[in-house]
Write an enzyme that holds these catalytic residues in place. Sequence first.
Site, mmCIF file in Angstrom:
data_model
loop_
_atom_site.group_PDB
_atom_site.id
_atom_site.type_symbol
_atom_site.label_atom_id
_atom_site.label_comp_id
_atom_site.label_asym_id
_atom_site.label_seq_id
_atom_site.Cartn_x
_atom_site.Cartn_y
_atom_site.Cartn_z
ATOM 1 N N LYS A 41 77.074 11.307 44.794
ATOM 2 C CA LYS A 41 77.998 11.706 43.753
ATOM 3 C C LYS A 41 78.592 13.090 44.029
ATOM 4 O O LYS A 41 79.486 13.540 43.328
ATOM 5 C CB LYS A 41 77.273 11.748 42.395
ATOM 6 N N ASP A 97 73.579 19.828 55.348
ATOM 7 C CA ASP A 97 72.454 20.767 55.349
ATOM 8 C C ASP A 97 71.682 20.558 56.662
ATOM 9 O O ASP A 97 72.091 21.072 57.704
ATOM 10 C CB ASP A 97 71.623 20.468 54.095
ATOM 11 N N PHE A 146 70.260 28.007 47.958
ATOM 12 C CA PHE A 146 70.458 26.765 47.219
ATOM 13 C C PHE A 146 71.629 26.940 46.269
ATOM 14 O O PHE A 146 71.649 27.854 45.442
ATOM 15 C CB PHE A 146 69.189 26.403 46.434
ATOM 16 N N ARG A 159 76.733 19.920 38.005
ATOM 17 C CA ARG A 159 77.858 19.633 38.904
ATOM 18 C C ARG A 159 79.144 20.222 38.356
ATOM 19 O O ARG A 159 80.103 20.424 39.076
ATOM 20 C CB ARG A 159 78.056 18.117 39.049
HETATM 21 P P1 5GP Z 1 71.026 16.882 54.627
HETATM 22 O O1 5GP Z 1 70.626 15.480 54.947
HETATM 23 O O2 5GP Z 1 72.210 17.362 55.394
HETATM 24 O O3 5GP Z 1 69.834 17.803 54.786
HETATM 25 O O4 5GP Z 1 71.281 16.938 53.096
HETATM 26 C C1 5GP Z 1 72.444 16.722 52.475
HETATM 27 C C2 5GP Z 1 72.189 16.619 50.979
HETATM 28 O O5 5GP Z 1 71.204 17.590 50.524
HETATM 29 C C3 5GP Z 1 73.433 16.956 50.222
HETATM 30 O O6 5GP Z 1 74.276 15.830 50.078
HETATM 31 C C4 5GP Z 1 72.872 17.460 48.901
HETATM 32 O O7 5GP Z 1 72.595 16.377 48.034
HETATM 33 C C5 5GP Z 1 71.557 18.108 49.264
HETATM 34 N N1 5GP Z 1 71.696 19.567 49.388
HETATM 35 C C6 5GP Z 1 71.618 20.299 50.508
HETATM 36 N N2 5GP Z 1 71.785 21.605 50.253
HETATM 37 C C7 5GP Z 1 71.996 21.714 48.917
HETATM 38 C C8 5GP Z 1 72.254 22.824 48.033
HETATM 39 O O8 5GP Z 1 72.345 24.009 48.402
HETATM 40 N N3 5GP Z 1 72.422 22.523 46.721
HETATM 41 C C9 5GP Z 1 72.329 21.263 46.237
HETATM 42 N N4 5GP Z 1 72.519 21.101 44.935
HETATM 43 N N5 5GP Z 1 72.101 20.186 47.034
HETATM 44 C C10 5GP Z 1 71.938 20.416 48.364
#
Ligand code: 5GP
Length: 195
Positions: A41, A97, A146, A159
Amino acid sequence: MNGDYLQVVDADALDRRICELGASISEDYAGRNPVLVGVLKGCVPFLPDLIRCIEEPHEVDFLLLTRFGSKGRVAVSMDTAISLEGRHVLLVEDIVDTGLTLSALRRNLEVRRPASLNTVALLDKVPRRIVDVPLEYRGFEIGDEFLLGYGLDWDGRYRNLPGLWAVMDMERLHDLHETLPDVVFPGSDGVDAPQ
Ligand code: 5GP
């Protein structure tokens, strides 16, 4: 200003950068009728704002991912309505991330044989990357804080915050509801979650 939260990108800076991304995408995809696939989302409100800055014809679709386990395994729990075979696909993500989610999603979509598969992410958390995954367009490079707002959530909420906010004290996440609204919506009595 409450020191627990810090606005890292304001609404005007978001607007400006998103329109720059839209201009680059318009140029690169001219005449290719791409499908922009929003990853729900977190792609809301980024995707609606982005497409307002894309002047070339394109289509929009969405998919929803479910994550399970700690190794970045994902399942597509709601798929696109449009077939992606032979199409120029541009994934629209809120944030990359570790890169595990995007990497798994790319593998899932590559077997559908799109004509091309690229990604635009609003945020790129470079220092946290674990897997080397291609990211063709990114709005902002950020550190490992974060973030909340503009589509990024905590437990499904926040959001809607205007701009992007860094949570400086992760211990405060559990009582965010009491303190954050005063900072981001000064003068309000807080934003109550629906009962
Ligand atoms: P990845 O697989 O690249 O580690 O993670 C991606 C997902 O992690 C993003 O789509 C998001 O849902 C969550 N995420 C990563 N960093 C943040 C952050 O700083 N804030 C929030 N709210 N979600 C994050």
